[in-house]
Scaffold this motif. Structure first.
Motif, mmCIF file in Angstrom:
data_model
loop_
_atom_site.group_PDB
_atom_site.id
_atom_site.type_symbol
_atom_site.label_atom_id
_atom_site.label_comp_id
_atom_site.label_asym_id
_atom_site.label_seq_id
_atom_site.Cartn_x
_atom_site.Cartn_y
_atom_site.Cartn_z
ATOM 1 N N GLU A 266 0.802 -1.215 0.000
ATOM 2 C CA GLU A 266 0.000 0.000 0.000
ATOM 3 C C GLU A 266 0.839 1.270 0.000
ATOM 4 O O GLU A 266 0.442 2.265 -0.564
ATOM 5 C CB GLU A 266 -0.944 0.016 1.205
ATOM 6 N N THR A 267 1.974 1.264 0.674
ATOM 7 C CA THR A 267 2.761 2.489 0.777
ATOM 8 C C THR A 267 4.240 2.161 0.730
ATOM 9 O O THR A 267 4.652 1.013 0.841
ATOM 10 C CB THR A 267 2.472 3.235 2.102
ATOM 11 N N ASP A 268 5.035 3.219 0.595
ATOM 12 C CA ASP A 268 6.492 3.139 0.706
ATOM 13 C C ASP A 268 7.170 2.320 -0.381
ATOM 14 O O ASP A 268 8.307 1.912 -0.211
ATOM 15 C CB ASP A 268 6.913 2.615 2.088
ATOM 16 N N ALA A 269 6.502 2.071 -1.476
ATOM 17 C CA ALA A 269 7.131 1.353 -2.577
ATOM 18 C C ALA A 269 6.741 2.036 -3.882
ATOM 19 O O ALA A 269 5.612 2.468 -4.044
ATOM 20 C CB ALA A 269 6.679 -0.103 -2.609
ATOM 21 N N MET A 270 7.685 2.119 -4.807
ATOM 22 C CA MET A 270 7.357 2.630 -6.121
ATOM 23 C C MET A 270 6.521 1.567 -6.827
ATOM 24 O O MET A 270 6.852 0.385 -6.780
ATOM 25 C CB MET A 270 8.625 2.921 -6.920
ATOM 26 N N MET A 271 5.413 1.993 -7.427
ATOM 27 C CA MET A 271 4.511 1.060 -8.085
ATOM 28 C C MET A 271 4.282 1.471 -9.526
ATOM 29 O O MET A 271 4.208 2.665 -9.828
ATOM 30 C CB MET A 271 3.160 1.037 -7.372
ATOM 31 N N HIS A 272 4.150 0.474 -10.381
ATOM 32 C CA HIS A 272 3.702 0.699 -11.757
ATOM 33 C C HIS A 272 2.251 0.249 -11.796
ATOM 34 O O HIS A 272 1.947 -0.929 -11.571
ATOM 35 C CB HIS A 272 4.539 -0.116 -12.744
ATOM 36 N N VAL A 273 1.361 1.198 -12.041
ATOM 37 C CA VAL A 273 -0.071 0.914 -12.058
ATOM 38 C C VAL A 273 -0.579 1.116 -13.485
ATOM 39 O O VAL A 273 -0.258 2.115 -14.129
ATOM 40 C CB VAL A 273 -0.829 1.851 -11.092
ATOM 41 N N THR A 274 -1.357 0.169 -13.959
ATOM 42 C CA THR A 274 -1.989 0.273 -15.270
ATOM 43 C C THR A 274 -3.492 0.192 -15.069
ATOM 44 O O THR A 274 -3.974 -0.650 -14.308
ATOM 45 C CB THR A 274 -1.538 -0.874 -16.201
ATOM 46 N N THR A 275 -4.224 1.057 -15.731
ATOM 47 C CA THR A 275 -5.680 0.986 -15.710
ATOM 48 C C THR A 275 -6.173 1.061 -17.148
ATOM 49 O O THR A 275 -5.602 1.774 -17.977
ATOM 50 C CB THR A 275 -6.293 2.076 -14.802
ATOM 51 N N VAL A 276 -7.206 0.285 -17.451
ATOM 52 C CA VAL A 276 -7.652 0.069 -18.826
ATOM 53 C C VAL A 276 -9.079 0.586 -19.002
ATOM 54 O O VAL A 276 -9.916 0.421 -18.119
ATOM 55 C CB VAL A 276 -7.593 -1.446 -19.160
ATOM 56 N N THR A 277 -9.349 1.170 -20.162
ATOM 57 C CA THR A 277 -10.702 1.635 -20.447
ATOM 58 C C THR A 277 -11.634 0.457 -20.719
ATOM 59 O O THR A 277 -11.188 -0.635 -21.067
ATOM 60 C CB THR A 277 -10.718 2.578 -21.673
ATOM 61 N N ARG A 278 -12.926 0.711 -20.556
ATOM 62 C CA ARG A 278 -13.944 -0.319 -20.774
ATOM 63 C C ARG A 278 -13.841 -0.851 -22.193
ATOM 64 O O ARG A 278 -13.808 -0.090 -23.157
ATOM 65 C CB ARG A 278 -15.334 0.283 -20.532
ATOM 66 N N ASP A 279 -13.752 -2.162 -22.306
ATOM 67 C CA ASP A 279 -13.663 -2.849 -23.600
ATOM 68 C C ASP A 279 -12.505 -2.339 -24.458
ATOM 69 O O ASP A 279 -12.521 -2.470 -25.673
ATOM 70 C CB ASP A 279 -14.976 -2.727 -24.383
ATOM 71 N N ARG A 280 -11.527 -1.736 -23.792
ATOM 72 C CA ARG A 280 -10.336 -1.167 -24.451
ATOM 73 C C ARG A 280 -10.707 -0.162 -25.543
ATOM 74 O O ARG A 280 -10.010 -0.012 -26.539
ATOM 75 C CB ARG A 280 -9.429 -2.267 -24.980
ATOM 76 N N LEU A 281 -11.796 0.543 -25.303
ATOM 77 C CA LEU A 281 -12.207 1.584 -26.249
ATOM 78 C C LEU A 281 -11.213 2.744 -26.178
ATOM 79 O O LEU A 281 -10.815 3.158 -25.090
ATOM 80 C CB LEU A 281 -13.626 2.057 -25.942
ATOM 81 N N PRO A 282 -10.815 3.294 -27.313
ATOM 82 C CA PRO A 282 -9.768 4.321 -27.341
ATOM 83 C C PRO A 282 -10.274 5.732 -27.018
ATOM 84 O O PRO A 282 -10.115 6.673 -27.797
ATOM 85 C CB PRO A 282 -9.244 4.225 -28.777
ATOM 86 N N PHE A 283 -10.868 5.897 -25.830
ATOM 87 C CA PHE A 283 -11.411 7.191 -25.425
ATOM 88 C C PHE A 283 -10.364 8.302 -25.473
ATOM 89 O O PHE A 283 -10.662 9.443 -25.809
ATOM 90 C CB PHE A 283 -11.988 7.124 -24.008
ATOM 91 N N PHE A 284 -9.128 7.976 -25.120
ATOM 92 C CA PHE A 284 -8.105 9.009 -24.989
ATOM 93 C C PHE A 284 -7.429 9.359 -26.312
ATOM 94 O O PHE A 284 -6.478 10.136 -26.329
ATOM 95 C CB PHE A 284 -7.085 8.623 -23.909
ATOM 96 N N ARG A 285 -7.937 8.827 -27.414
ATOM 97 C CA ARG A 285 -7.513 9.325 -28.718
ATOM 98 C C ARG A 285 -7.982 10.768 -28.880
ATOM 99 O O ARG A 285 -7.383 11.537 -29.608
ATOM 100 C CB ARG A 285 -8.112 8.469 -29.831
ATOM 101 N N ASP A 286 -9.090 11.063 -28.215
ATOM 102 C CA ASP A 286 -9.613 12.428 -28.204
ATOM 103 C C ASP A 286 -8.700 13.261 -27.293
ATOM 104 O O ASP A 286 -8.586 13.001 -26.100
ATOM 105 C CB ASP A 286 -11.048 12.423 -27.669
ATOM 106 N N GLU A 287 -8.032 14.252 -27.860
ATOM 107 C CA GLU A 287 -7.060 15.057 -27.117
ATOM 108 C C GLU A 287 -7.682 15.748 -25.909
ATOM 109 O O GLU A 287 -7.040 15.881 -24.861
ATOM 110 C CB GLU A 287 -6.445 16.097 -28.052
ATOM 111 N N THR A 288 -8.934 16.154 -26.017
ATOM 112 C CA THR A 288 -9.618 16.798 -24.894
ATOM 113 C C THR A 288 -9.775 15.824 -23.738
ATOM 114 O O THR A 288 -9.568 16.187 -22.576
ATOM 115 C CB THR A 288 -10.997 17.328 -25.334
ATOM 116 N N PHE A 289 -10.137 14.583 -24.032
ATOM 117 C CA PHE A 289 -10.291 13.566 -22.984
ATOM 118 C C PHE A 289 -8.936 13.242 -22.357
ATOM 119 O O PHE A 289 -8.828 13.074 -21.135
ATOM 120 C CB PHE A 289 -10.926 12.301 -23.540
ATOM 121 N N ALA A 290 -7.906 13.125 -23.185
ATOM 122 C CA ALA A 290 -6.566 12.840 -22.658
ATOM 123 C C ALA A 290 -6.102 13.964 -21.742
ATOM 124 O O ALA A 290 -5.542 13.716 -20.670
ATOM 125 C CB ALA A 290 -5.584 12.630 -23.806
ATOM 126 N N ARG A 291 -6.332 15.208 -22.135
ATOM 127 C CA ARG A 291 -5.945 16.362 -21.310
ATOM 128 C C ARG A 291 -6.701 16.349 -19.990
ATOM 129 O O ARG A 291 -6.137 16.656 -18.937
ATOM 130 C CB ARG A 291 -6.231 17.653 -22.084
#
Length: 100
Positions: free
Chosen positions: A12-37
């Protein structure tokens, strides 16, 4: 990371972590620059609310990577939940994220 579940990450704490989170059905929502921002802005707002050290991040079209270290008493589940809920709300898309 934890949405609707009581399971906790073993580190939970005191360790560097690599976290990945995925969009629903891997839909490319963040292709939209406004959404990515908005994802970036929400990440920084989350960091202000629940302090953590952010070493780096990448917002990809259908997922995000974060390299971070959570600072006690913050939990990774709290920080990620805030980020995911905030991004979904601010973009106005729900559900935006893949369930665990």
């Amino acid at each position: 990371m934890l949405m609707g579940s009581v399971r906790h990450h073993p580190i939970e704490t005191d360790a560097m972590m690599h976290v990945t989170t995925v969009t629903r059905d891997r839909l490319p929502f963040f292709r939209d620059e406004t959404f990515a921002r908005e994802a970036i802005d929400t990440l920084y707002r989350t960091q202000a609310l629940h302090p953590f050290t952010l070493f780096g991040f990448v917002i990809m079209p259908d997922h995000c990577h974060f390299l971070l270290q959570i600072e006690s008493p913050v939990r990774i589940s709290t920080a990620m939940g805030t980020f995911k809920r905030g991004t979904s709300h601010n973009i106005g898309i729900g559900p935006l994220w893949q369930k665990r």
